[in-house]
Each structure stands twice: as structure tokens, then as C-alpha cells.
Design an enzyme around this catalytic site. Structure first.
Site, mmCIF file in Angstrom:
data_model
loop_
_atom_site.group_PDB
_atom_site.id
_atom_site.type_symbol
_atom_site.label_atom_id
_atom_site.label_comp_id
_atom_site.label_asym_id
_atom_site.label_seq_id
_atom_site.Cartn_x
_atom_site.Cartn_y
_atom_site.Cartn_z
ATOM 1 N N HIS A 193 0.957 -1.194 -0.006
ATOM 2 C CA HIS A 193 -0.010 -0.152 -0.060
ATOM 3 C C HIS A 193 0.807 1.209 -0.027
ATOM 4 O O HIS A 193 0.288 2.373 -0.381
ATOM 5 C CB HIS A 193 -1.084 -0.059 1.122
ATOM 6 N N GLU A 206 6.478 5.382 13.556
ATOM 7 C CA GLU A 206 4.834 5.447 13.840
ATOM 8 C C GLU A 206 4.891 5.480 15.504
ATOM 9 O O GLU A 206 5.793 5.227 16.216
ATOM 10 C CB GLU A 206 4.497 3.888 13.756
ATOM 11 N N HIS A 265 7.751 -1.949 2.303
ATOM 12 C CA HIS A 265 7.610 -0.704 2.371
ATOM 13 C C HIS A 265 8.969 0.097 2.142
ATOM 14 O O HIS A 265 8.952 0.988 1.256
ATOM 15 C CB HIS A 265 6.985 0.165 3.336
ATOM 16 N N LYS A 309 8.024 1.240 15.779
ATOM 17 C CA LYS A 309 6.790 1.458 16.544
ATOM 18 C C LYS A 309 7.039 2.326 17.886
ATOM 19 O O LYS A 309 7.935 2.325 18.289
ATOM 20 C CB LYS A 309 5.960 0.229 16.562
ATOM 21 N N LYS A 344 4.388 10.142 14.533
ATOM 22 C CA LYS A 344 4.518 9.367 13.196
ATOM 23 C C LYS A 344 4.691 10.492 11.994
ATOM 24 O O LYS A 344 4.199 11.275 11.618
ATOM 25 C CB LYS A 344 2.866 9.177 12.929
HETATM 26 C C1 BG6 Z 1 1.654 -2.036 7.639
HETATM 27 C C2 BG6 Z 1 2.502 -2.642 8.504
HETATM 28 O O1 BG6 Z 1 2.005 -2.716 6.470
HETATM 29 O O2 BG6 Z 1 1.855 -0.715 7.310
HETATM 30 C C3 BG6 Z 1 1.950 -2.107 10.068
HETATM 31 O O3 BG6 Z 1 2.053 -4.061 8.845
HETATM 32 C C4 BG6 Z 1 2.164 -0.644 9.599
HETATM 33 O O4 BG6 Z 1 2.666 -2.413 11.107
HETATM 34 C C5 BG6 Z 1 1.756 0.047 8.732
HETATM 35 O O5 BG6 Z 1 1.761 -0.020 10.884
HETATM 36 C C6 BG6 Z 1 2.144 1.485 8.417
HETATM 37 O O6 BG6 Z 1 1.265 1.842 7.429
HETATM 38 P P1 BG6 Z 1 1.011 3.631 7.395
HETATM 39 O O7 BG6 Z 1 0.322 3.760 5.934
HETATM 40 O O8 BG6 Z 1 0.044 3.730 8.566
HETATM 41 O O9 BG6 Z 1 2.195 4.159 7.282
#
Ligand code: BG6
Length: 537
Positions: A212, A250, A274, A374, A379
Site C-alpha cells: 500500500h 510510527e 515498504h 513503532k 508518526k
Molecule cells: C503495515 C504494517 O504494512 O504498514 C504495519 O504491517 C504498519 O505494522 C503499517 O503500522 C504502516 O502503514 P502506514 O500507511 O500507516 O504508514
């Protein structure tokens, strides 16, 4: 492995919504083929939090094809009405909905109980889907979206295949797509095995591996910024860039996902996917044309150019951490080991910073620092490009030798913006420097709706565009890079060696300073490597 991914004619099955602003080269590619999306795992968290709200939003924008059906599948014995009711609550959770629109949307929702390990259950699903096709005219075009734990990917693929649901029709009318979320395996060997298992039933062009992050607006913008402007590319290399810092910090902890996270840790959860994609977009060469496989070829070359870690001196390149109890937004938060479902002596890392090198002419000698964790102080997701300092300060008699170098920051979160810092003269009689920031907010003067990452991903599955998805060669190249590191860390992780604790709400372990010592690493917002708050209770 087959890297041919575009089905013949896939891009033709779209309609375009032109930009509202005349003279701009912009349109939204919308799916035209009627289809059904079959969500396996429809009673789960991902469906309620992401998939249904995204699909409803696309429906509201009139971006979905017509007819379009959503078939939820799960082991729970819901019926259509229960599914509609639950999904309404899930969408309302995100904000108020338009009652009349919802009714029209809800009439396209259906539910079919499926036991993922029973072939007869998939046979019943096949029957139900054929019946829905016949009644609604969805033409046999189907997306199977697997919103289930990774252990079920293969049983589900086999069930679909054995029920005759995986094969596309010979004449090209009626496509089938199979969508999976990360993790794609947990190391190189398991990723290869998973891929072999999926290819028993599906061709590479049918498999959509979601990341994503690639679908986030500002992440997509990295390539446009680099390759649609002539002024950045000439300085985008080792001659002008000192280092790059890619951050995904995060504030959230492990939440309710301990079962998964205890097996994954930050390297599998964020780095294998990512972080690697953010690195690839920053470092890749321009493809000759903006087409899915050409772009994915270039991303893949970056993964294959990563300098393998010297496993013997891993601590010079990698810092792993785990959050201990601390404080966030004025309230105390527990440490990782105190979270529900986490082993009290867990050595799973929740933070990593990695110094890595891309071994090619463009990037030789330029460190890329990748950091994610985390329960950090804020964030923030961003790519910070730190340029080299001026070769000689002609102001050294009055201002000293140091002039802060330029920094370009591509921010993804909390704000989608691009900033460039540079030096100016402070107004007044004396020559004093002042660092100023040129700031572009991505939302400014935008046209058309900004799609959330899942909305974009779902639309691309419907149009068959694989640009923003992983291809298996990239998955394997990243696992080939990370697997020796994981094996080494897990071998010493049993003893808890090499794991540094940091207070929840801080900026990670103190030892970061050792990793960063040879460079003065800064970003606009994150004080990596500066002394930490000592608030571990
Ligand atoms: C996910 C992870 O793919 O991405 C999570 O499994 C993480 O642990 C998340 O919190 C973070 O995504 P975003 O879009 O909030 O930065």
C-alpha cells in the site's frame, strides 16, 4: 519465472475521467469491465477497516464499473443481510454516509460462507459466483482478494484452482485476478515456495502483490518529481548527494496484532516491503517509458544492486531496538513485552535503522539510512535527501567554515509536501546566514479527488495495471538481501544480543549515534542520533 505481466488488452478495459483543468495532461483511469470482487476473509479486520470503506468511497465517486458485486467470504455463517449490516457499521466508523447511496451500494453486497480447507466449500462458492454472474451480468470477471493470514494463501489458491475458478477464458473475455497482501513469505526459500504454489493455478499477470506504500499519492509523486523535471536529475547522484534518510516512524504500538508481529518483527513487517520500495523509487534509473514492467524492471535493478551486508560486522550497519514502557501524548504506555499476546521475554525488534549502499555508478559511496519503528515520538514518513556541503566557504572569516548543506525532503506523512532548505543572507548590515525552507504542499491547487492508498490499489486491480504492485523477481531480490541478516539476528536474538531498548515516545535506541557517527545525519523533523529522553520508568 515469467515476468510478462500485462494481459493483452488490459489497459483497453478502462474509461477515463478527464481532469477538470483544461490543458493539464491528467486523467483518472477507471475500470470499465463489469466484475465481482470476492473478499476471502470478509469478517476480518482488514475488510472492515480498509477494503469496504475504500470500495464504498469509489462507489460514491462513481469510479466503480457497472455492474459491480462484492462477495464476502468467511468461515462465519453470516448471510447477506448480516454482511450488509456489519459493513454499514464499518463504513460509518469512518464517517457519515449518504443513506440512499448506501442502499444502492448494499444491494451489491453478498455473503458466502467458505471453509478454506474444504474443496466442497469452494465448489459451492463456484456455484454461487456463476449464479450471481448470470443474475447480474458481471461477465465472469473476478478479483479474489485474500484478506487472510499468509498461512492460508496456498490453501485458498488451491481451493480456487481446484474449483475451476482460476482459469481465464480463452477468448479474453473474462479475466481472473488473485490479490495478496504482504508478507510474501518469511524468507527467500518460503517466498519461492509460495510463488511456486501460486503459479500452479495462476499466471504471473494474474497475481497482484499489494504494497500500500506504493499507492500513496506522494510516493507515486517521487518518480514524477525526479523524471518530469530537468533540474533535479543532474544532481541526483554521488557527486552532489551526501546521504539519504528514509523514515517510517510510527506512534502506534503492536496493537492487537501480536500473533503476527511476534513472527515478523520490524524487518519483515516494514523493511522487506515498504522501506525497500521507498529506497527503489529514490535510487532507480529512469525507465524509457512509464509502463508497469519497465518501471518494475528498474526498481528490481536497485534491489539487485544492494551491497550485501558484512554479516560479521552487522552492528556497524544495523541497529535493532524494542520499545520499553514510556510515555506518548502525555500518557504512560506499556513496553512491547507487556503488550497482550507478546512473550514476556520476546526479542522481536520493533525498531530498526539500517545503513545500506546501492552499488552502482550513480550511488557508489552514498549511504542510505532506512529507519522504521513503532512507538516513536511522532508518526512521520519521509525521504530526506541531504546534499553535500559547499566545497569551500568563502565566508569562513566571518561565519566559520561550516555552512549547513541543502536538504530536500519528500514528506509522505503527516503532510504531503516537498521542502528544500537553503541558505540566505539574514536582512541587516552584517553578513549572517539564515537557513530558509521553500515549501510545496502537495494538496495545493490539486484537481480531482485524492484517492486513499487502498482505493488506488483496488482501482488498479480492476483495470489490471500492475505498476504499483510487487513482481516476484523484486520480492525474491529483497528476500535474498535480507534473509542472511534475519538469520543472523535471529540466531543471536535468542540470547537477546544486539537488541537495544528504547522508551516508548522517544526516537529509538541511543546507540544510533554509533551508526550515524561518520555522517552528520539530520532530517527536518527527526533528531536521529541526538541524546534521547531517558524516561524508561
Ligand atoms: C503495515 C504494517 O504494512 O504498514 C504495519 O504491517 C504498519 O505494522 C503499517 O503500522 C504502516 O502503514 P502506514 O500507511 O500507516 O504508514
Amino acid at each position: 519465472m515469467n515476468t510478462q505481466t500485462q494481459p493483452p488488452g488490459a489497459r483497453a478495459s478502462t474509461r477515463s475521467v478527464p481532469s477538470q483543468s483544461p490543458g493539464e495532461f491528467c486523467s483518472t483511469e477507471l475500470p470499465r469491465d463489469p466484475c465481482s470482487i470476492i473478499i476471502l476473509g470478509a469478517t476480518g479486520d482488514l475488510t472492515a477497516r480498509k477494503l469496504l470503506p475504500a470500495l464504498y468511497d469509489l462507489f460514491r465517486l462513481d469510479f466503480l464499473p457497472d455492474p459491480f458485486l462484492i462477495v464476502g467470504c468467511g468461515r462465519t455463517s453470516w448471510d447477506d443481510e448480516t454482511f450488509r449490516h456489519r459493513m454499514r457499521a464499518a463504513v460509518e466508523n469512518k464517517g457519515p454516509l449518504d443513506g440512499r447511496k448506501w442502499e444502492r451500494f448494499a444491494s451489491r453486497l453478498f455473503y458466502q460462507p467458505v471453509d478454506y480447507r474444504l474443496p466442497e466449500s469452494f465448489a459451492r462458492l463456484a456455484h454461487a459466483l456463476r449464479e450471481l454472474d448470470r443474475r447480474h451480468g458481471t461477465g465472469g470477471n473476478r478479483i479474489f482478494y485474500v484478506a487472510l493470514p499468509p498461512g492460508l494463501y496456498l490453501p485458498v489458491a488451491s481451493g480456487i484452482g481446484a474449483a475451476g475458478l482460476a482459469a481465464e477464458r480463452e477468448n479474453g473475455n473474462g479475466w481472473i485476478r488473485f490479490v495478496v497482501e504482504k508478507p510474501f513469505g518469511r524468507d527467500l526459500a518460503s517466498a519461492e515456495a509460495l510463488d511456486r504454489g501460486l503459479h500452479v493455478h495462476f499466471k504471473e499477470r494474474q497475481i497482484f502483490r499489494i504494497d500500500h506504500y506504493l499507492a500513496k499519492e506522494t510516493v507515486q509523486n517521487v518518480l514524477v518529481f525526479r523524471f518530469a523535471n530537468a533540474i533535479f536529475e543532474p544532481i541526483w547522484n554521488r557527486r552532489y548527494i551526501d546521504h539519504v534518510v528514509i523514515t517510517a516512524a510510527e506512534t502506534l504500538g503492536v496493537e492487537h496484532r501480536a500473533g503476527y508481529y511476534e513472527q515478523a518483527g520490524v524487518l519483515r513487517d516494514m523493511f522487506q516491503n515498504h522501506m525497500m520500495q521507498l529506497l527503489a523509487l529514490t535510487a532507480m534509473e529512469p525507465p524509457s517509458i512509464f509502463e508497469p514492467d519497465r518501471v518494475r524492471d528498474e526498481r528490481g535493478k536497485v534491489f539487485r544492486s544492494l551491497r550485501p551486508f558484512d554479516i560479521g560486522s552487522l552492528d556497524r550497519h544495523l541497529v535493532l531496538g524494542q520499545y520499553a514502557a514510556g510515555g506518548l501524548a502525555g500518557r504512560p504506555v506499556p513496553g512491547y513485552r507487556q503488550e497482550p499476546g507478546v512473550a514476556p521475554d520476546s526479542v522481536v525488534p520493533t525498531f530498526a535503522m539500517m545503513k545500506t549502499y546501492v552499488e552502482n555508478w550513480r550511488w557508489q559511496g552514498v549511504p542510505f539510512y532506512l529507519a522504521s519503528g513503532k512507538r516513536l515520538a511522532r508518526k512521520i514518513t519521509e525521504i530526506a535527501i541531504q546534499f553535500k556541503a559547499v566545497p569551500l566557504s568563502m565566508f569562513r572569516h566571518s561565519l566559520g567554515a561550516h555552512i549547513p548543506p541543502n536538504r530536500l525532503t519528500l514528506s509522505v506523512y503527516p503532510e504531503e509536501r516537498i521542502t528544500l532548505t537553503f541558505q540566505t543572507k539574514d536582512p541587516g548590515a552584517r553578513v549572517c546566514l539564515r537557513s530558509v525552507t521553500m515549501d510545496f504542499n502537495y494538496q495545493q491547487n490539486g484537481h480531482g479527488p485524492v484517492l486513499d492508498a487502498y482505493e488506488k490499489v483496488l482501482l488498479d486491480c480492476m483495470t489490471g495495471d500492475q505498476m504499483l504492485f510487487w513482481r516476484q523477481d523484486g520480492v525474491e531480490a529483497c528476500w535474498a538481501y535480507l534473509t542472511p541478516i534475519l538469520e543472523r539476528c535471529e540466531a543471536c536474538g535468542d540470547r537477546g544480543n544486539g537488541l537495544h531498548f528504547y522508551a516508548a515516545g522517544s526516537w529509538g535506541p541511543e546507540v544510533l549515534q554509533d551508526l550515524l557517527s561518520e555522517r552528520s545525519v539530520h532530517t527536518n523533523q527527526i533528531p536521529w542520533g541526538t541524546p534521547q529522553r531517558k524516561d524508561i520508568p
